[in-house]
Design an enzyme around this catalytic site. Structure first.
Site, PDB file in Angstrom:
ATOM      1  N   GLU A  44       0.751  -1.334   0.022  1.00 51.68           N
ATOM      2  CA  GLU A  44       0.252  -0.165  -0.051  1.00 51.68           C
ATOM      3  C   GLU A  44       0.778   1.309  -0.141  1.00 51.68           C
ATOM      4  OE1 GLU A  44      -2.247   0.307   3.717  1.00 51.68           O
ATOM      5  OE2 GLU A  44      -3.663   1.797   2.832  1.00 51.68           O
ATOM      6  N   LYS A 115      -9.330   2.588  -2.409  1.00 48.76           N
ATOM      7  CA  LYS A 115      -9.842   1.501  -1.174  1.00 48.76           C
ATOM      8  C   LYS A 115     -10.997   2.064  -0.389  1.00 48.76           C
ATOM      9  CE  LYS A 115      -7.104   1.387   3.435  1.00 48.76           C
ATOM     10  NZ  LYS A 115      -6.084   1.806   4.229  1.00 48.76           N
ATOM     11  N   CYS A 151      -5.409  -3.162   2.125  1.00 46.09           N
ATOM     12  CA  CYS A 151      -5.398  -3.094   3.729  1.00 46.09           C
ATOM     13  C   CYS A 151      -6.724  -3.251   4.356  1.00 46.09           C
ATOM     14  CB  CYS A 151      -4.611  -1.950   4.044  1.00 46.09           C
ATOM     15  SG  CYS A 151      -3.712  -1.863   5.498  1.00 46.09           S
ATOM     16  N   LYS A 184      -0.035  -9.247  16.501  1.00 51.01           N
ATOM     17  CA  LYS A 184      -1.126  -8.948  15.498  1.00 51.01           C
ATOM     18  C   LYS A 184      -1.010 -10.076  14.425  1.00 51.01           C
ATOM     19  CE  LYS A 184      -2.240  -4.905  12.973  1.00 51.01           C
ATOM     20  NZ  LYS A 184      -1.691  -3.408  12.474  1.00 51.01           N
ATOM     21  N   ASN A 395      17.241  17.188  39.168  1.00 47.33           N
ATOM     22  CA  ASN A 395      16.922  17.399  37.945  1.00 47.33           C
ATOM     23  C   ASN A 395      18.225  18.091  37.140  1.00 47.33           C
ATOM     24  OD1 ASN A 395      14.440  16.156  37.985  1.00 47.33           O
ATOM     25  ND2 ASN A 395      13.488  18.060  38.614  1.00 47.33           N
TER      26      ASN A 395
END
Lengths: 572, 572
Positions: A44, A115, A151, A184, A395
């Site tokens: 894509e 798409k 996609c 995923k 700091n």
């Protein structure tokens, strides 16, 4: 049955580099043609890179993308590749902006598809940029009806795959720039199997391997048959052209009429006839990577591409002897080579001896550059000038280190890497503008502390298995974490054990679960409330961090967008 | 004709402070009822504040918003305000998240409406969060059919206003959280006139006055009659409850049947009958503010609310004698009072005498706190430690100042203001982590340099007209700008004249025009290309800036979202 030889081009691109990306398409198509492929699929938005964000809103950019596509079709033919069909993603504009896929053959753009399903959640904002297409493009080529999809068309119900089924296509091509996220890859295959059944045809899925700011694309390209059989799967994070023979059903005449409420069908024919019969050769199915290997590769590709695509060759970072800077340095060495990594030890009065020796040990192990610059004189001058005590004194020590790294970047041209991790960023346990948060890129921004340790152990074990030097000093893995900004300081003075903290953060941040829900799971009520409040009030700090590779469902940044000014507090 | 007395509650809210926002509704409703109002309108998402961003994705937050609405209806009745109708925005969830408006009466939620048009461009991401409503809610109350709409419903064609016309309503209420933008007030009135004609009814428009991170809401509430007559307009940036008598056509029976492809109509009746006849009293129409006054007010409200809503009372900033820090200090003094502004002069070896005296003059004029801390000793120590020269030496000087301000914030609890302006941020002419870019908020982040000067002149002239001390030292306005990081340095050594630079930036950044287009307008070709390239490569720097108030069409940040890694270069 016809056997088509497809090539999955699981390749990289650079956002905005249209000529460079077109060159990759030509070179990889030549490689595919040499391997006998009849059709090559690219990811894509291959031509523009992904995501291009508000570049889409510039008319000049959309024009350039269209012109680059036409030029690419010509360049392929000029290179003698006109007979190889090429499917490639780009940005189109037919009056409105489109996320598009083109079918190139014989020096021409034979067909275009826009798409249909536009993701607008998580890291995606495609409703901001594009108008959804309303027609499925089906190209008859080599005697096969081939549907083009992009996609997200795969991830939502209805639309292109349903219509492809009704249209009786022989093959569906799905081109992707699908960002990596832990686990995923476990979801993609079952989804492809389901859509192949809906379409009644094989699906060829190709994804890029690339880092782009916070996103990294992991490849994981594959082809499934209509019955769900996995014909090939390419290893994640590996670039290349991968050839697979796909048996497909030939097209029939007349093609079925499709009546659908949402989408029409646009049919195009190339007039290239059916190929002679052939026996399909089996293609490899890559084994799955373990979770730590996946994440490590994502961090390496993310860092490598951020550094390289922004024109840098080397990185500089503070090495404290702690686990975070050790893992960042080891990732950087894997990405760029140790010779392009510059570790700087910056001891102050409160630095322990082991912090120096562990830092030196690390840099030696990864064969990087090392120097030690004592900070005491500058810190003393600062503390004296402003009469600082307490947190302000702590700091300033930390920020003097950040300023030192930026000065070395100015002088020597390295990109500065921030070493902060997701756990500390989540709760705001961080000094902004210190060595943990300063610079161009923060590789561990989305990596919880417990995973930092797990990655270190995994990488060392992998090195041992390969007979190489483990990159992380064992002492950096085992010692208790400390910012070393006051005597005997430990993270555990201010934070719960990281095992507990990360478990709460996974629920509160990644899971959007409420305080009451988390307490009901058995966590200490007071602790959950304290952590939630720390998370709720640290948004400004999170915004000040440089980008870092997303590996989780909810990375800070593109994924999780919260107001800084926010009085919302969940009471448990 | 029936005369309804409406109250426009042009008020503030705080994101996430549901109980506090509900208290404001009760108090302002009491005020409106005392002025004889029959119906009070509050802004979009009054109960939650706006925008709440990813808080909407938390189920606990949506539940809390619904519960807060029910509690509010009860609290109004308990306060003896049950007879006054209240229209108020909140977040609803009927299975999916909704941007909603409720009609409260007699202690109950009598009706709900879900926003139909969801903006997903510019600063808006509402498609990420909400599902569009598909029904127009019409409430019959006091003998009038009143349609409920929300913000964007007004800005897009079709949908609620068309349906309101077909439904024969007597009045349309439009509640807003509509961010300020220069010249936006010129667009709102013609739009209301057009929609009133479509609806065939008066439109009452209410907007908040609030700062929320980068956004500021300017009010500008108004009512137009069906024929386009402006019945009232409230001054921008002024909080309060403003009463207006609106003549409306009474409802008829049976109400018209509406057949529409997109939306249905939901009718609700309160059973409260028509009021006795009354003569409408005229309401004021506020004069328009000049551009500089508008912007100044936006900056004051934006800074005041960012500081206050984040729990700070005071601010600290570097005062260099230059125009940027002078304007930031003057805005801060107008927002918080000079006694809450701490100016710090931080001279280095290259600071001129006038930079110190102008800084001191500024602080005296605005009655703020002043101190001077020479940076030489720390800078010398740093430069010596790292053997710095050139740009690295310049940058260390600048970053030592940033670290000093952060240390004072740590010690004294002030919020640090960054002083950088939009022009330098656009082209990356900035040292990141210096006094211009460090801290919690950067008020001039969206203000081009030429407008900084114009604001200074306007504010001084206004003070003179009011017989007050002009806050900005005249010398800071007239002297040539310099970073004073090396001897005799001037901005003009590195940048074109700001008049020219800002004109190019307005076209390239705000207008998304191409390089060729801008050159065709008569700008120097080489200069346009140089500026475009500087803009294209400065995205990382822009991301490191703290938030600042948006005043333009394309503010950096929420509005203009570009990749850092980006090789796109327009050739002219």
């Amino acid at each position: 049955m016809i056997v088509l030889r497809l090539a999955l081009a699981q390749v990289n691109y650079t956002v905005g580099d249209l000529p460079g990306n077109a060159d990759i398409v030509v070179a990889r198509t030549a490689e595919a043609a040499a391997a006998g492929a009849q059709l090559v699929m690219f990811p894509e938005m291959m031509l523009t890179g992904y995501p291009v964000e508000d570049l889409v809103l510039r008319p000049g950019f959309r024009d350039a993308s269209r012109a680059a596509l036409d030029a690419l079709a010509g360049a392929l033919a000029d290179a003698g590749l006109g007979d190889t069909a090429v499917v490639v993603g780009y940005v189109d504009d037919d009056g409105v902006p489109r996320n598009a896929s083109a079918f190139l053959l014989g020096g021409q753009v034979k067909a275009r598809y826009f798409k249909h399903h536009l993701p607008n959640y998580g890291v995606f904002d495609e409703r901001r940029y594009f108008v959804p297409g309303r027609s499925l493009t089906v190209v008859r080529h080599l005697g096969v009806d081939i549907a083009l999809t992009v996609c997200e068309d795969l991830w939502q119900d209805g639309g292109p795959f349903t219509v492809a089924g009704a249209a009786g296509v022989g093959l569906v091509l799905n081109i992707n720039s699908s960002p990596y996220e832990r686990n995923k890859d476990d979801i993609r295959l079952p989804l492809l199997v389901r859509r192949a059944a809906e379409a009644g045809a094989p699906i060829a899925y190709v994804n890029s391997v690339a880092g782009q700011d916070e996103l990294v694309f992991d490849g994981d390209s594959m082809v499934v048959a209509a019955d769900g059989t996995l014909l090939t799967r390419v290893q994640q994070f590996v670039e290349g052209v991968f050839v697979v023979d796909v048996p497909v059903v030939e097209a029939t005449d007349p093609a079925p009429e499709v009546v659908d409420e949402v989408m029409t069908v646009t049919r195009v024919a190339t007039s290239v006839p059916e190929p002679p019969p052939a026996d399909p050769q089996p293609a490899p199915v890559a084994p799955r990577l373990p979770d730590e290997a996946e994440v490590w590769n994502a961090l390496v590709v993310g860092l490598r591409d951020y550094v390289g695509k922004n024109g840098f060759r080397s990185v500089v970072l503070g090495v404290s002897g702690g686990i975070d800077s050790a893992v960042v340095a080891a990732v950087a060495a894997d990405a760029l080579g140790g010779e392009n990594v510059y570790g700087v030890s910056m001891p102050s009065a409160y630095s322990t001896e082991h912090s120096r020796s562990d830092a030196e040990d690390l840099v030696r192990r990864i064969e990087a550059h090392y120097r030690s610059i004592p900070m005491k004189s500058v810190i003393d001058e600062f503390v004296g000038m402003l009469s600082l005590t307490g947190v302000a004194e702590e700091n300033v020590q930390a920020r003097v280190r950040g300023t030192t790294l930026m000065a070395l970047s100015n002088t020597e041209g390295h990109l500065v890497l921030a070493t902060g991790n997701k756990s500390e960023l989540a709760v705001g346990y961080a000094t902004i503008y210190d060595a943990g948060s300063i610079g161009g890129f923060s590789p561990l921004k989305d990596v919880p502390k417990t995973l930092v340790w797990a990655l270190a152990r995994w990488r060392n074990a992998q090195a041992e298995a390969d007979g190489e030097t483990p990159p992380i000093p064992p002492n950096s893995i085992t010692k208790p974490p400390s910012a070393e900004l006051r005597p005997d300081q430990l993270d555990s003075d201010s934070l719960p054990d990281y095992e507990v903290l990360d478990a709460i953060l996974a629920r509160y941040v990644d899971g959007d679960r409420g305080v009451a829900q988390i307490i009901a799971e058995g966590f200490d009520a007071e602790l959950v409330r304290k952590v939630a409040r720390m998370v709720d009030t640290a948004e400004w700090k999170r915004r000040q961090y440089p980008p870092g590779t997303k590996i989780s469902y909810k990375a800070f940044g593109r994924d999780r967008r919260l107001p800084i000014t926010n009085r919302w507090r969940e009471n448990g």
